[in-house]
Scaffold this active site. Sequence first.
Site, PDB file in Angstrom:
ATOM      1  N   CYS A 113      58.267  34.283   3.570  1.00 14.81           N
ATOM      2  CA  CYS A 113      57.096  34.584   2.727  1.00 14.81           C
ATOM      3  C   CYS A 113      56.288  35.778   3.237  1.00 14.81           C
ATOM      4  O   CYS A 113      55.460  36.320   2.507  1.00 14.81           O
ATOM      5  CB  CYS A 113      56.193  33.358   2.602  1.00 14.81           C
ATOM      6  SG  CYS A 113      57.006  31.970   1.803  1.00 14.81           S
ATOM      7  N   HIS A 253      49.074  35.841   0.496  1.00 14.30           N
ATOM      8  CA  HIS A 253      50.306  35.221   0.007  1.00 14.30           C
ATOM      9  C   HIS A 253      49.919  33.998  -0.826  1.00 14.30           C
ATOM     10  O   HIS A 253      49.062  33.213  -0.419  1.00 14.30           O
ATOM     11  CB  HIS A 253      51.165  34.810   1.210  1.00 14.30           C
ATOM     12  CG  HIS A 253      52.284  33.902   0.841  1.00 14.30           C
ATOM     13  ND1 HIS A 253      53.159  34.185  -0.176  1.00 14.30           N
ATOM     14  CD2 HIS A 253      52.680  32.703   1.353  1.00 14.30           C
ATOM     15  CE1 HIS A 253      54.046  33.214  -0.278  1.00 14.30           C
ATOM     16  NE2 HIS A 253      53.760  32.299   0.638  1.00 14.30           N
ATOM     17  N   ASN A 283      54.592  29.605  -5.601  1.00 13.06           N
ATOM     18  CA  ASN A 283      54.938  30.392  -4.410  1.00 13.06           C
ATOM     19  C   ASN A 283      56.261  31.126  -4.650  1.00 13.06           C
ATOM     20  O   ASN A 283      57.318  30.507  -4.693  1.00 13.06           O
ATOM     21  CB  ASN A 283      55.045  29.441  -3.205  1.00 13.06           C
ATOM     22  CG  ASN A 283      55.332  30.168  -1.899  1.00 13.06           C
ATOM     23  OD1 ASN A 283      55.727  31.328  -1.908  1.00 13.06           O
ATOM     24  ND2 ASN A 283      55.134  29.477  -0.797  1.00 13.06           N
TER      25      ASN A 283
HETATM   26  N1  ACO Z   1      53.767  14.480  -6.304  1.00 13.77           N
HETATM   27  C1  ACO Z   1      53.144  13.334  -6.018  1.00 13.77           C
HETATM   28  N2  ACO Z   1      52.996  12.860  -4.771  1.00 13.77           N
HETATM   29  C2  ACO Z   1      53.500  13.606  -3.774  1.00 13.77           C
HETATM   30  C3  ACO Z   1      54.161  14.825  -3.997  1.00 13.77           C
HETATM   31  C4  ACO Z   1      54.284  15.260  -5.327  1.00 13.77           C
HETATM   32  N3  ACO Z   1      54.886  16.407  -5.667  1.00 13.77           N
HETATM   33  N4  ACO Z   1      54.545  15.337  -2.803  1.00 13.77           N
HETATM   34  C5  ACO Z   1      54.142  14.474  -1.867  1.00 13.77           C
HETATM   35  N5  ACO Z   1      53.517  13.426  -2.449  1.00 13.77           N
HETATM   36  C6  ACO Z   1      52.897  12.277  -1.818  1.00 13.77           C
HETATM   37  C7  ACO Z   1      53.478  11.982  -0.446  1.00 13.77           C
HETATM   38  O1  ACO Z   1      54.635  11.202  -0.559  1.00 13.77           O
HETATM   39  C8  ACO Z   1      52.332  11.243   0.191  1.00 13.77           C
HETATM   40  O2  ACO Z   1      52.343   9.905  -0.232  1.00 13.77           O
HETATM   41  P1  ACO Z   1      51.965   8.696   0.778  1.00 13.77           P
HETATM   42  O3  ACO Z   1      50.516   8.950   1.163  1.00 13.77           O
HETATM   43  O4  ACO Z   1      52.154   7.510  -0.063  1.00 13.77           O
HETATM   44  O5  ACO Z   1      52.904   8.835   1.924  1.00 13.77           O
HETATM   45  C9  ACO Z   1      51.080  11.898  -0.397  1.00 13.77           C
HETATM   46  O6  ACO Z   1      51.530  12.562  -1.597  1.00 13.77           O
HETATM   47  C10 ACO Z   1      50.417  12.876   0.525  1.00 13.77           C
HETATM   48  O7  ACO Z   1      51.422  13.750   1.021  1.00 13.77           O
HETATM   49  P2  ACO Z   1      51.063  14.933   1.988  1.00 13.77           P
HETATM   50  O8  ACO Z   1      52.306  15.690   2.324  1.00 13.77           O
HETATM   51  O9  ACO Z   1      50.256  14.425   3.122  1.00 13.77           O
HETATM   52  O10 ACO Z   1      50.116  15.811   1.028  1.00 13.77           O
HETATM   53  P3  ACO Z   1      49.263  17.084   1.341  1.00 13.77           P
HETATM   54  O11 ACO Z   1      47.864  16.888   0.930  1.00 13.77           O
HETATM   55  O12 ACO Z   1      49.510  17.600   2.736  1.00 13.77           O
HETATM   56  O13 ACO Z   1      49.876  18.144   0.336  1.00 13.77           O
HETATM   57  C11 ACO Z   1      51.416  20.010   0.339  1.00 13.77           C
HETATM   58  C12 ACO Z   1      51.267  18.488   0.432  1.00 13.77           C
HETATM   59  C13 ACO Z   1      50.919  20.457  -1.025  1.00 13.77           C
HETATM   60  C14 ACO Z   1      52.896  20.346   0.492  1.00 13.77           C
HETATM   61  C15 ACO Z   1      50.563  20.656   1.448  1.00 13.77           C
HETATM   62  O14 ACO Z   1      50.807  20.063   2.689  1.00 13.77           O
HETATM   63  C16 ACO Z   1      50.845  22.136   1.543  1.00 13.77           C
HETATM   64  O15 ACO Z   1      50.587  22.902   0.647  1.00 13.77           O
HETATM   65  N6  ACO Z   1      51.340  22.576   2.696  1.00 13.77           N
HETATM   66  C17 ACO Z   1      51.674  23.972   2.846  1.00 13.77           C
HETATM   67  C18 ACO Z   1      53.081  24.134   2.430  1.00 13.77           C
HETATM   68  C19 ACO Z   1      53.394  25.467   1.854  1.00 13.77           C
HETATM   69  O16 ACO Z   1      52.576  26.159   1.287  1.00 13.77           O
HETATM   70  N7  ACO Z   1      54.648  25.783   1.951  1.00 13.77           N
HETATM   71  C20 ACO Z   1      55.165  26.957   1.349  1.00 13.77           C
HETATM   72  C21 ACO Z   1      55.993  27.718   2.276  1.00 13.77           C
HETATM   73  S1  ACO Z   1      55.128  28.309   3.668  1.00 13.77           S
HETATM   74  C22 ACO Z   1      54.045  29.320   3.066  1.00 13.77           C
HETATM   75  O17 ACO Z   1      54.274  29.921   2.063  1.00 13.77           O
HETATM   76  C23 ACO Z   1      52.788  29.443   3.769  1.00 13.77           C
END
Ligand code: ACO
Length: 326
Positions: A113, A253, A283
Amino acid sequence: MNKSFILSTGSYLPKRILSNNDVASIVETSDEWIRQRTGITQRHIADKEELTSDLAVNAARDAIEKAKILVNEIDLIIVATTTPDKTLPSCATIVQSRLKCRNAFAFDVQAACSGFIYAITVADSLIKANNSIKYALVIGAEIMSRIVDWKDRSTCVLFGDGAGAIVIKSVHCSEAVKKSINGGIVSTNLYSDGNIDILCTNGGVSSTGNPGKICMKGREIFKHAVDKLTASVEKALKFNNLEITDIDWLTPHQANIRIVEAVMKKLDLPIEKVINTVDQHANTSAASIPLALDHAIQKSKIKPGSLGLLIAIGAGLTWGSVLLRY
Ligand code: ACO
């Protein structure tokens, strides 16, 4: 002495749009969850026949047309991508062939990214070191939908496909102008830390023989993203003796609006100064910054003469910034 100026921007998005509700018909998720956790409402998805080079060529044509230059005037082509058409040749040489840029040399840059920030930095460095480069074409192009695991709801909701491009003009100038913040690319800063397991694919050419699918520790990435993006802005400001109030706009980004909001809060930068397209594009990895840049320039959110920053973070972990006056 040469300095790099952004002459034009271009973009291309595949026609097919996948809404959050469409994604909810593939995996167990909801429009509400995706919007609340990421700010994403939709993403563009390439057709089966479309290749990354197709997206790159379309974005490049848009930028070249706006730059009002001839393809034969382009001396350098860099494509930032993690999803090239083929293992070899590079996507950049395929773009060169399709555009008939006979006088250019071309290669790919892979920094996930952060790819576009790395590619601009390489182009800027080559321009400064090489008097024979007049115009450089820098492209970020990705078909992330091909390396997303469409059974994994924690990652598949986040990504989209697209391409953005810029034409950079090399301008001969004095040492004083080169060092000033009065125009063009002022400074670039790149970083990586070898933290390779929190965001990776589960395959590759020399391991499994196929590209694999994205695996990610989302929460860990989130934390690193906020800390490292904030630090990269602070370092760029310090390096150039600037205050955050000197910055007119910031193009981060486009991964997650919550990451951007957290960074803005730490920096005390008003959210109105931030370019946000993650809601429309999701993204798009290396394509996200040039897509956002083109959008902002077309909508006059970035005006000629304004000072701004590009910042990105990606797998590796890799991150960095580009300070420029548009
Ligand atoms: N729909 C519904 N529920 C979901 C989904 C979904 N798509 N994905 C995960 N969940 C659930 C999980 O199973 C979890 O359930 P549980 O509490 O029963 O176990 C709950 O939602 C919370 O999951 P978390 O992973 O803790 O959620 P979080 O608030 O951290 O959000 C996310 C997840 C959006 C991926 C966040 O961590 C994030 O954006 N991280 C950065 C990742 C990123 O941007 N990656 C891109 C590549 S790197 C870059 O570009 C910087």
